[in-house]
Scaffold this motif. Structure first.
Motif: not given
Length: 469
Positions: A170-179
């Motif tokens: 899952i990507y947030d608006l800052d393109q940080n990734i969370t699985t």
């Protein structure tokens, strides 16, 4: 070793520990299948990564889309005509049968099953297996979605799939990734977040999924779970290389190598020649190109051999080959040349059917809770090959087999009829309308005859019957 399934008894270890171990085991398969999918889409092809030491030399990188050709051909052949789903009419009274048929039809329409089946067949053919998730939406409707194989893994114990994992970024608006991680058993789905560690979702740690079995379904391409073009990737890469090198040779010698005789040529002379298109040479001088003797026959034979082997070992058909598409070829001879493709499609249909059977077992377990007591074993389906249809041949075949087979069987053999029951209902409706039309027509004739006779009597042309003396 299968890419999809790990053998593990998870009842003896904590869920969090099991999830971390399984995802770690699946990671190399995860990367392998992403690579296959990218190469199908024309990315990360080996020839594209090629570098040469001399940057002045040409370095063409020609990609030939055999991977896409192999996959798209078999998927179009097997899934281009939608799978026809039906229910065994012999097992239920008419009212129950119509109820179940409508329910299955609504489910297929709501979920756009034709498109889902084709896309699932494509992913399965590329990566070796694919997955499908059943769930209940907020309106209480049973839904399903396809899941990429690199995001799904199954846990088997004593030959039975007891659990399944879906994990995806899952990507947030800052393109940080969370699985995100979903853990399924035969009753609930548990939600986790995989970042620095595995953490249960604080808002929704788990919830019931409303099915009696694991709702993530496995669709294997074959027992080995290999993609359709994996065996011929080295041949495809060689074909890319030999064609790229051939263009490099042409480009390299097209831009250089002239021979001058009896004269002196410097940079100024060459620059002037580029502007005027001509060289000035002394009376006894000469200028011409030096050509390299390239064995064209050897190169072309090599390319032809690679092309034939790619199609042979991937069980695909080269539609441009004169042996297949030539005017001298008959329909019967083309069928034999498609035998390898047909065999591959037949095996793929068997594996896909295994997944569909499990899908309907899971789906019917939810329907039973709504008093829709349809036995999943009474649902069946038919794969129809997507080939040009000879309507005259079909008509002749159907007319000759009339009386030998039932109407239902004959209709199921007509390629463009997807729903046999719907077609039979239309035929019955037309028959009833025709009977009613004939009935009303006869009544009109009778009414008209009565009026004519009555008019004749009143005009004295036909004497009325009298009684008595």
């Amino acid at each position: 070793m299968k890419r999809s399934t790990v053998q593990l008894d998870v009842s003896k270890i904590p869920i969090e520990e099991a999830i971390l171990k399984i995802i770690d085991w699946h990671r190399p398969h995860h990367e392998k299948m992403i690579g296959l999918y990218r190469r199908y889409n024309g990315h990360q092809i080996p020839i594209q990564q090629r570098t040469i030491k001399d940057p002045k030399k040409p370095n063409n990188k020609l990609v030939h889309d055999y991977r896409g050709y192999i996959i798209d051909q078999v998927v179009g052949y097997l899934f281009g005509q939608p799978i026809a789903y039906q229910i065994d009419k012999r097992k239920y009274p008419d009212d129950k049968f119509n109820q179940f048929k409508d329910k299955l039809s609504d489910f297929n329409t709501l979920n756009m099953v034709d498109d889902l089946d084709g896309e699932l067949g494509k992913i399965m053919s590329i990566c070796g297996y694919a997955s499908r998730l059943l769930y209940v939406d907020t309106d209480g409707n049973e839904r399903m979605m396809n899941v990429f194989p690199w995001e799904s893994v199954f846990i088997e114990n004593n030959g039975v799939i007891t659990n399944a994992i879906r994990y995806y970024p899952i990507y947030d608006l800052d393109q940080n990734i969370t699985t995100k991680v979903e853990w399924y058993d035969n009753k609930n789905v548990y939600f986790f977040t995989l970042d620095d560690g595995l953490i249960p979702d604080p808002t929704t740690p788990f919830q019931e999924h409303f099915f009696d079995y694991v709702p993530l379904i496995l669709f294997s391409n074959n027992d080995e779970e290999k993609g359709d073009f994996e065996k011929v990737e080295s041949l495809i890469d060689a074909y890319d290389k030999i064609n790229s090198d051939s263009v490099n040779e042409i480009e390299q010698f097209a831009n250089a190598y002239m021979k001058f005789k009896g004269g002196f040529v410097d940079d100024d002379v060459i620059e002037k020649a580029q502007q005027t298109g001509a060289f000035q040479v002394p009376p006894d001088g000469d200028a011409d190109f030096i050509t390299k003797n390239i064995n064209d026959t050897f190169v072309e034979n090599n390319k032809k051999t690679l092309n034939e082997n790619i199609h042979k070992f991937s069980a695909s058909v080269d539609m441009s080959d004169e042996k297949f598409s030539g005017s001298a070829q008959t329909g019967e001879s083309r069928k034999w040349k498609m035998l390898a493709l047909e065999n591959k499609a037949g095996k793929k249909a068997l594996k896909f059917s295994k997944g569909l059977r499990e899908q309907f077992r899971v789906l019917c377990s939810a329907w039973r809770k709504k008093n829709i007591d349809l036995n999943y074993l009474d649902i069946f389906w038919e794969f129809k090959r997507n080939v040009p249809i000879d309507l005259l041949y079909i008509a002749e075949y159907a007319s000759k087999m009339k009386g030998i087979h039932s109407d239902r069987t004959l209709l199921s053999q007509i390629p463009y009829i997807d729903d046999v029951d719907y077609e039979m209902d239309l035929m019955q409706q037309e028959k009833e309308e025709s009977i009613n039309l004939d009935h009303f027509s006869n009544q009109d004739h009778a009414h008209t005859d009565t009026n004519l006779n009555q008019g004749a009597v009143e005009n004295g042309k036909i004497p009325q019957e009298t009684s008595g003396n």
